[in-house]
Structure formats: structure tokens, C-alpha cells
Design a protein around this motif. Structure first.
Motif, mmCIF file in Angstrom:
data_model
loop_
_atom_site.group_PDB
_atom_site.id
_atom_site.type_symbol
_atom_site.label_atom_id
_atom_site.label_comp_id
_atom_site.label_asym_id
_atom_site.label_seq_id
_atom_site.Cartn_x
_atom_site.Cartn_y
_atom_site.Cartn_z
ATOM 1 N N ARG A 7 0.767 -1.219 -0.147
ATOM 2 C CA ARG A 7 -0.285 -0.023 0.101
ATOM 3 C C ARG A 7 0.767 1.253 -0.078
ATOM 4 N NH1 ARG A 7 -2.736 3.129 3.555
ATOM 5 N NH2 ARG A 7 -1.922 2.726 5.443
ATOM 6 N N GLU A 9 0.736 5.182 0.931
ATOM 7 C CA GLU A 9 -0.186 6.021 1.545
ATOM 8 C C GLU A 9 -0.240 7.335 0.988
ATOM 9 O OE1 GLU A 9 -0.216 5.092 5.875
ATOM 10 O OE2 GLU A 9 -0.279 6.986 6.063
ATOM 11 N N ARG A 10 0.627 8.059 0.486
ATOM 12 C CA ARG A 10 0.480 9.344 -0.360
ATOM 13 C C ARG A 10 1.768 9.323 -1.424
ATOM 14 N NH1 ARG A 10 2.355 9.491 4.771
ATOM 15 N NH2 ARG A 10 4.378 9.963 4.874
ATOM 16 N N HIS A 34 -8.976 -3.512 -3.516
ATOM 17 C CA HIS A 34 -9.586 -2.128 -3.477
ATOM 18 C C HIS A 34 -10.637 -1.873 -2.196
ATOM 19 C CE1 HIS A 34 -12.378 1.342 -4.767
ATOM 20 N NE2 HIS A 34 -11.349 1.569 -5.557
ATOM 21 N N GLY A 38 -8.637 -0.081 0.413
ATOM 22 C CA GLY A 38 -8.878 1.478 -0.016
ATOM 23 C C GLY A 38 -9.885 2.100 -0.093
ATOM 24 N N ARG A 39 -10.780 1.390 0.794
ATOM 25 C CA ARG A 39 -12.221 2.053 0.822
ATOM 26 C C ARG A 39 -12.336 3.444 1.323
ATOM 27 N NH1 ARG A 39 -12.581 -2.121 3.864
ATOM 28 N NH2 ARG A 39 -13.675 -1.838 5.795
ATOM 29 N N ARG A 40 -11.665 3.866 1.963
ATOM 30 C CA ARG A 40 -11.557 5.197 2.682
ATOM 31 C C ARG A 40 -10.719 5.789 2.360
ATOM 32 N NH1 ARG A 40 -13.125 2.311 7.364
ATOM 33 N NH2 ARG A 40 -15.143 3.120 7.889
ATOM 34 N N ASN A 41 -10.085 5.900 1.072
ATOM 35 C CA ASN A 41 -9.030 6.656 0.479
ATOM 36 C C ASN A 41 -7.665 6.653 1.088
ATOM 37 O OD1 ASN A 41 -10.862 7.194 -1.624
ATOM 38 N ND2 ASN A 41 -11.697 9.172 -0.872
ATOM 39 N N GLU A 42 -7.486 5.538 2.137
ATOM 40 C CA GLU A 42 -6.178 5.681 2.621
ATOM 41 C C GLU A 42 -5.247 5.071 1.996
ATOM 42 O OE1 GLU A 42 -8.842 3.419 3.030
ATOM 43 O OE2 GLU A 42 -8.448 1.629 4.202
ATOM 44 N N SER A 43 -5.301 4.506 0.776
ATOM 45 C CA SER A 43 -4.297 4.371 -0.126
ATOM 46 C C SER A 43 -4.268 5.431 -1.305
ATOM 47 C CB SER A 43 -4.115 2.806 -0.416
ATOM 48 O OG SER A 43 -4.629 2.057 0.708
ATOM 49 N N ARG A 44 -3.132 5.461 -1.961
ATOM 50 C CA ARG A 44 -3.038 6.290 -3.072
ATOM 51 C C ARG A 44 -2.785 5.115 -4.414
ATOM 52 N NH1 ARG A 44 0.557 8.055 -6.178
ATOM 53 N NH2 ARG A 44 0.011 9.807 -7.625
#
Lengths: 92, 299
Positions: A7, A9-10, A34, A38-44
Motif C-alpha cells: 500500500r 499511503e501518499r 480496492h 482502500g475504501r476510505r481513500n487511505e491508499s493512493r
């Protein structure tokens, strides 16, 4: 089939191992990753790697004590003191 | 020193264990039992809330509750994965759960009667669970500890959702406030039983192997420290006249929880145990064709 998930993160950050998931094929693996990672936009971004494709290197024996490759191989304190004394700049 | 004793010393002094590392059979078996119980609890724990998705008072609440249910099922997925890497396939774990050979947490064996219950579950039950889960962040089994980080992060949203539900009701009509008070009364017994009996730490193998890092009573005290003041500041009463913080002893005193009820309930004899397991069995059967189709397609 087990997939390892990495993952990011940014932007600019390293991809770090986040966990694994089981999916029948790549399309399912993408969808599950996904949702799970990543469902909380915690992964770029995510990398998915089939577990069998990961090769591990974990033997790191320093047979020759090659500490000249590391910062702990250098102790400057006494040498710096000596050099300063010769230059007459050693603080009291 | 035997390799078992060396292993014990390794984990007790802060050492960690990875999936492929050698480990004593006893440690592996304890891990599978402990982690599977956690996974089962995440999976069964969504059912009390599922009952209220269609009855949520607003669209916003319905969406939030659905998201929480998705989170908890996601936690079950992550946790079962950890078990699988220890040699316990998910299908076997589900068989054990549905055939009554494996346990899940006591609080998920009770019915959710009102929307007040939904608030109290997300607020207090999740809080009690987070106290336990935080004590797993330093688990000697590293793959489990890593996944707990993600789980704890997601649980923090659930508590906020729960507090928001509770505050909306406590700022509402007398009837709404009464629903919350009734729910606190209904759930207090199971909440006090949740962290388990006061087992001496030296007899608790799960603690000895540093699978969890705090004993049951410490977890319960931590929960009471954090949440009794939060309950009372809203004007809610805790239904235990003996509950008080003793400055001298430096801990909360309370009426002895009903440990017989706990034993009964976790062995599958709670008021909603049979219905919940039955629903899971029917769902698993009804969805079997999907699993077959997916696996056949991939093969």
C-alpha cells in the motif's frame, strides 16, 4: 490464490506491505484489494503480487565485520580532539 | 534450555514471530483458537446491526451502518487470512463456527431490540472491543499485530458513529432518551462479562506467550476508566449500585458479573445464538453457487 498487498499511503511514499488476501484471479484480487485496503481513500495506490512470486532474502551475515560500511565503524571523538588541540581551537 | 523454553523467553522478552518461523505446536494451536474466535466475532458481530439496516431512522444512518457492517466483515476476512497462514483453512473455521465447535464473543448472542441498542453497541461494545484490540497491537505474532493496526484504525470511526447516534437521541425526546437508558441497562451485564473472568496471569497461556498483552481484569478496568464518566456525563445511569472508583485501591469496584451467564451464552445458549447461527448457515448455503462459479471460472 493468495495475493500480497502493498500500500502506498501518499504520493512519494514507499509501498509498504499491508497484508494479504485470497482471490480466484487478478480481476477479483483487484476488486477485493480496492475494498479491503482502500475504501476510505487511505491508499493512493496498491501493488498486488501473487504470493508465489515473492522471493525473500533474509540471510545477512557480516562475516568480516565490515563496519567500515557503517556509521558505527567511525569514532571521531578522540581524533577530532587531537586535531583541535594541534590547531589550538579546542574549547576549554 | 529446551527449544520450547527458548521460544517462551523470546516472546516474553518482546521477540516477534512470523508465519514461516518455527513455533511450538501449543503456541500455534493457541493462536489459531484465539484468532479464529476474533474472526468469528467480527463475522457474527455484524448480525445484530444488520437487523437494523432496513429500520435505520435516516438515510445517513443507514449508510453509516452499512459501512460499519462492511468494515466488520472486512475485519473477519483479514483475520481469517491470518489463521489460514497458520494452517487453518477458512472453510474449516466456518464449519467449526456453524457446527458450534468454535466460539464468538458473548455480546453477539443477544438480540437488538431498539435503535437505542444499535447506538449502545457501536459506542460501548465497540469501546470494550477496542480496549481488547489495542492490547493486541503488541502481540508476539507479528502478522496478527500488523492487521490489528488497520482494524483499530477503522474501529475508531465506529465509536464516533456510536457516540453520534447516542448524542442525537440524548438531545431528543424523553422517549428517545428512555430508549438509550433502557439499552444501557440491557447491555451492562454482557459488557461487564465481555473481558472474561479474573484469571491469574500466570495461568493464562495466551498472556504467557504474549498473544495478548493485558489480563482480563486490567482490560475491564481500562474500559470502566474511559467510559463510566462518559456514560454518567450524559445523565445516564449505570445499573450497578456497587459500581464506584475506589481511590484507596486505585480501581473500580463493581457487583460480580454473572459468570454462569457468560459460560452459557458463549457455549451457544444465548437468547439469539441459534437464530444467528441459523441465518449464517442459510446464507452460506444460499451463496455456495457463487463460490463454485468463481472458483470454476478461475480454474
Amino acid at each position: 490464490m493468495i495475493w500480497e498487498v502493498f500500500r502506498q499511503e501518499r504520493e512519494g511514499a514507499a509501498f509498504a506491505h499491508a497484508g494479504s488476501l485470497e482471490a480466484a484471479d487478478e480481476a477479483f484480487a483487484r476488486a477485493y484489494a480496492h475494498e479491503l485496503y482502500g475504501r476510505r481513500n487511505e491508499s493512493r495506490a496498491l501493488w498486488l503480487v501473487p504470493r508465489g512470486e515473492v522471493c525473500t532474502v533474509d540471510e545477512f551475515v557480516d562475516e568480516f565485520e565490515r563496519n567500515y560500511r557503517r556509521v558505527d565503524g567511525y569514532s571521531l571523538k578522540t581524533r577530532l580532539r587531537e586535531a583541535r588541540e594541534r590547531a589550538g581551537t579546542q574549547p576549554e | 534450555m529446551t527449544s520450547e523454553a527458548q521460544f517462551l523467553e523470546h516472546v516474553q522478552s518482546g521477540g516477534v514471530v512470523e508465519a514461516g518461523d518455527p513455533m511450538p505446536d501449543e503456541y500455534r494451536a493457541l493462536l489459531v483458537k484465539f484468532i479464529a474466535m476474533h474472526g468469528n466475532s467480527e463475522l457474527m458481530g455484524v448480525l445484530p446491526e444488520r437487523d437494523w439496516i432496513l429500520r435505520a431512522p435516516t438515510l445517513q444512518r443507514k449508510l453509516a451502518l452499512t459501512a460499519k457492517v462492511q468494515d466488520e466483515v472486512g475485519h473477519a476476512q483479514l483475520i481469517y487470512r491470518v489463521c489460514e497462514d497458520l494452517g487453518a483453512p477458512r472453510e474449516e473455521l466456518l464449519d467449526d463456527l456453524l457446527e458450534g465447535r468454535a466460539k464468538f464473543h458473548n455480546v453477539f448472542h443477544y438480540p437488538t431490540r431498539t435503535w437505542g441498542d444499535v447506538g449502545v453497541i457501536a459506542w460501548l461494545i465497540d469501546a470494550a472491543a477496542i480496549v481488547s484490540q489495542k492490547a493486541l497491537l503488541k502481540c508476539s505474532y507479528a502478522p496478527y499485530a500488523r492487521i490489528m493496526k488497520k482494524i483499530c484504525w477503522e474501529e475508531s470511526f465506529h465509536i464516533l458513529h456510536g457516540r453520534d447516534v447516542i448524542l442525537a437521541m440524548m438531545n431528543g425526546t424523553d422517549e428517545q432518551r428512555e430508549l438509550v437508558q433502557e439499552a444501557v441497562i440491557r447491555w451492562w451485564g454482557p459488557i461487564m462479562q465481555f473481558h472474561g473472568t479474573r484469571m491469574p496471569p500466570e495461568k493464562d497461556l495466551v498472556l504467557q506467550y504474549r498473544i495478548k498483552t493485558k489480563d482480563n481484569e486490567s482490560l475491564r478496568q481500562e474500559f470502566l476508566d474511559g467510559y463510566v464518566p462518559q456514560i454518567r456525563e450524559l445523565g445516564l445511569e449505570v445499573p450497578d449500585p456497587a459500581l464506584r472508583y475506589d481511590e484507596g485501591e486505585g480501581r473500580w469496584l463493581y457487583t460480580e458479573p454473572d459468570w454462569d451467564e457468560l459460560r452459557q451464552v458463549v457455549s451457544g445458549h444465548g437468547p439469539a445464538s441459534a437464530d444467528r447461527l441459523d441465518l449464517r448457515r442459510r446464507m452460506r448455503d444460499a451463496n455456495a453457487w457463487v463460490r463454485r462459479a468463481v472458483l470454476a471460472d478461475a480454474a
